[in-house]
Design an enzyme around this catalytic site. Structure first.
Site, PDB file in Angstrom:
ATOM      1  N   LYS A  11       0.824  -1.218   0.000  1.00  0.00           N
ATOM      2  CA  LYS A  11       0.000   0.000   0.000  1.00  0.00           C
ATOM      3  C   LYS A  11       0.860   1.272   0.000  1.00  0.00           C
ATOM      4  O   LYS A  11       2.081   1.222   0.255  1.00  0.00           O
ATOM      5  CB  LYS A  11      -0.931  -0.044   1.216  1.00  0.00           C
ATOM      6  CG  LYS A  11      -1.977  -1.160   1.140  1.00  0.00           C
ATOM      7  CD  LYS A  11      -2.983  -1.043   2.283  1.00  0.00           C
ATOM      8  CE  LYS A  11      -4.049  -2.107   2.197  1.00  0.00           C
ATOM      9  NZ  LYS A  11      -5.090  -1.938   3.244  1.00  0.00           N
ATOM     10  N   TYR A  51     -12.360  -1.610  -4.009  1.00  0.00           N
ATOM     11  CA  TYR A  51     -12.903  -1.810  -2.660  1.00  0.00           C
ATOM     12  C   TYR A  51     -14.428  -1.644  -2.618  1.00  0.00           C
ATOM     13  O   TYR A  51     -14.985  -1.325  -1.559  1.00  0.00           O
ATOM     14  CB  TYR A  51     -12.253  -0.830  -1.685  1.00  0.00           C
ATOM     15  CG  TYR A  51     -10.879  -1.257  -1.193  1.00  0.00           C
ATOM     16  CD1 TYR A  51     -10.703  -2.435  -0.473  1.00  0.00           C
ATOM     17  CD2 TYR A  51      -9.762  -0.462  -1.411  1.00  0.00           C
ATOM     18  CE1 TYR A  51      -9.456  -2.824  -0.002  1.00  0.00           C
ATOM     19  CE2 TYR A  51      -8.498  -0.839  -0.938  1.00  0.00           C
ATOM     20  CZ  TYR A  51      -8.368  -2.018  -0.239  1.00  0.00           C
ATOM     21  OH  TYR A  51      -7.129  -2.404   0.243  1.00  0.00           O
ATOM     22  N   ARG A  87      -1.948 -14.138   4.096  1.00  0.00           N
ATOM     23  CA  ARG A  87      -2.627 -13.464   5.214  1.00  0.00           C
ATOM     24  C   ARG A  87      -1.865 -13.696   6.514  1.00  0.00           C
ATOM     25  O   ARG A  87      -1.767 -12.803   7.369  1.00  0.00           O
ATOM     26  CB  ARG A  87      -4.090 -13.911   5.308  1.00  0.00           C
ATOM     27  CG  ARG A  87      -4.898 -13.398   4.107  1.00  0.00           C
ATOM     28  CD  ARG A  87      -6.323 -13.897   4.117  1.00  0.00           C
ATOM     29  NE  ARG A  87      -7.126 -13.288   5.163  1.00  0.00           N
ATOM     30  CZ  ARG A  87      -7.659 -12.061   5.102  1.00  0.00           C
ATOM     31  NH1 ARG A  87      -7.456 -11.299   4.028  1.00  0.00           N
ATOM     32  NH2 ARG A  87      -8.383 -11.586   6.084  1.00  0.00           N
ATOM     33  N   ASN A 114      -2.183   0.232   6.856  1.00  0.00           N
ATOM     34  CA  ASN A 114      -1.699  -1.069   7.333  1.00  0.00           C
ATOM     35  C   ASN A 114      -0.773  -1.804   6.344  1.00  0.00           C
ATOM     36  O   ASN A 114      -0.661  -3.030   6.383  1.00  0.00           O
ATOM     37  CB  ASN A 114      -2.883  -1.953   7.767  1.00  0.00           C
ATOM     38  CG  ASN A 114      -3.822  -2.288   6.635  1.00  0.00           C
ATOM     39  OD1 ASN A 114      -3.681  -1.758   5.538  1.00  0.00           O
ATOM     40  ND2 ASN A 114      -4.769  -3.162   6.896  1.00  0.00           N
ATOM     41  N   HIS A 117      -2.182  -5.488   1.560  1.00  0.00           N
ATOM     42  CA  HIS A 117      -3.513  -6.071   1.357  1.00  0.00           C
ATOM     43  C   HIS A 117      -3.357  -7.481   0.822  1.00  0.00           C
ATOM     44  O   HIS A 117      -2.422  -7.752   0.055  1.00  0.00           O
ATOM     45  CB  HIS A 117      -4.330  -5.249   0.350  1.00  0.00           C
ATOM     46  CG  HIS A 117      -5.552  -5.961  -0.130  1.00  0.00           C
ATOM     47  ND1 HIS A 117      -6.719  -5.985   0.589  1.00  0.00           N
ATOM     48  CD2 HIS A 117      -5.767  -6.729  -1.234  1.00  0.00           C
ATOM     49  CE1 HIS A 117      -7.608  -6.729  -0.059  1.00  0.00           C
ATOM     50  NE2 HIS A 117      -7.057  -7.189  -1.168  1.00  0.00           N
ATOM     51  N   GLU A 128     -10.012  -9.754  -7.648  1.00  0.00           N
ATOM     52  CA  GLU A 128      -8.949  -8.752  -7.449  1.00  0.00           C
ATOM     53  C   GLU A 128      -7.817  -8.926  -8.472  1.00  0.00           C
ATOM     54  O   GLU A 128      -7.270  -7.951  -8.986  1.00  0.00           O
ATOM     55  CB  GLU A 128      -8.423  -8.845  -6.014  1.00  0.00           C
ATOM     56  CG  GLU A 128      -9.485  -8.423  -5.014  1.00  0.00           C
ATOM     57  CD  GLU A 128      -9.086  -8.588  -3.557  1.00  0.00           C
ATOM     58  OE1 GLU A 128      -7.983  -9.104  -3.275  1.00  0.00           O
ATOM     59  OE2 GLU A 128      -9.882  -8.182  -2.698  1.00  0.00           O
TER      60      GLU A 128
HETATM   61  P1  CMP Z   1      -7.534  -4.441   3.513  1.00  0.00           P
HETATM   62  O1  CMP Z   1      -7.106  -5.811   3.824  1.00  0.00           O
HETATM   63  O2  CMP Z   1      -6.894  -3.740   2.388  1.00  0.00           O
HETATM   64  O3  CMP Z   1      -9.116  -4.464   3.243  1.00  0.00           O
HETATM   65  C1  CMP Z   1      -9.952  -3.353   3.485  1.00  0.00           C
HETATM   66  C2  CMP Z   1      -9.277  -2.293   4.262  1.00  0.00           C
HETATM   67  O4  CMP Z   1     -10.117  -1.400   4.937  1.00  0.00           O
HETATM   68  C3  CMP Z   1      -8.454  -2.914   5.367  1.00  0.00           C
HETATM   69  O5  CMP Z   1      -7.342  -3.552   4.819  1.00  0.00           O
HETATM   70  C4  CMP Z   1      -8.161  -1.741   6.244  1.00  0.00           C
HETATM   71  O6  CMP Z   1      -6.976  -1.055   5.890  1.00  0.00           O
HETATM   72  C5  CMP Z   1      -9.362  -0.849   5.989  1.00  0.00           C
HETATM   73  N1  CMP Z   1     -10.177  -0.785   7.196  1.00  0.00           N
HETATM   74  C6  CMP Z   1     -10.837  -1.779   7.784  1.00  0.00           C
HETATM   75  N2  CMP Z   1     -11.472  -1.331   8.881  1.00  0.00           N
HETATM   76  C7  CMP Z   1     -11.188  -0.008   8.992  1.00  0.00           C
HETATM   77  C8  CMP Z   1     -11.521   0.988   9.918  1.00  0.00           C
HETATM   78  N3  CMP Z   1     -12.299   0.721  10.974  1.00  0.00           N
HETATM   79  N4  CMP Z   1     -11.039   2.232   9.718  1.00  0.00           N
HETATM   80  C9  CMP Z   1     -10.257   2.497   8.637  1.00  0.00           C
HETATM   81  N5  CMP Z   1      -9.901   1.563   7.716  1.00  0.00           N
HETATM   82  C10 CMP Z   1     -10.356   0.321   7.902  1.00  0.00           C
END
Ligand code: CMP
Length: 139
Positions: A11, A51, A87, A114, A117, A128
């Site tokens: 990311k 998304y 994961r 984070n 993904h 995806e």
């Molecule tokens: P990802 O695995 O990319 O899939 C969806 C993303 O949404 C997830 O990682 C997080 O980075 C984001 N996400 C999930 N929950 C929250 C939240 N409560 N606030 C902000 N971002 C979120």
């Protein structure tokens, strides 16, 4: 479990922090084969489409803003049981809850930023992968 592929993103936070190489090294050290890879700067429409499953969530706008703030690196990863293995290597979605040594613990800041993904199931991996790569780009 036979050979499986999954879809992965490094990311914008991890790319701009200079952690792309370390994450790719961890991917290879953990036995994944990188079947496809590209670096792109997503538009808001592309990030929103990717998304779309989260579009009713309160964090959707924040997620699209974040995913478009800089380039990302997208990959198709192959390994036995690749979806779970990737994961496991990433760790929990929230870096604060991720196990020591996982990529999100090492390189993520919070649940929104984070670092990585990964697809959560075979159907999402197929969606995806096709969202980012044509069949001609797998090798
Ligand atoms: P990802 O695995 O990319 O899939 C969806 C993303 O949404 C997830 O990682 C997080 O980075 C984001 N996400 C999930 N929950 C929250 C939240 N409560 N606030 C902000 N971002 C979120």
């Amino acid at each position: 479990m036979s050979l499986q592929s999954t879809f992965a993103i490094i990311k914008p936070d991890a790319v701009s922090d200079g952690n792309t190489g370390k994450i790719i090294a961890a991917i290879e050290e953990n036995g994944f084969r990188i079947a496809a890879m590209k670096k792109i700067h997503l538009s808001q429409a592309q990030a929103g489409g990717f998304y779309a499953v989260h579009k009713e969530r309160p964090f959707f706008g924040e997620l699209v803003e974040f995913m478009t703030e800089g380039p990302v690196v997208c990959m198709i990863l192959e390994k036995e049981d690749a979806i779970k293995a990737w994961r496991d290597l990433m760790g929990a979605t929230n870096p604060e809850q991720a196990a020591e040594g996982t990529l999100r613990k090492l390189y993520g800041a919070n649940i929104g930023r984070n670092a990585t993904h990964g697809s959560d199931a075979e159907d999402t991996a197929a969606f995806e992968t096709a969202f980012f790569f044509s069949n001609l780009e797998h090798c």
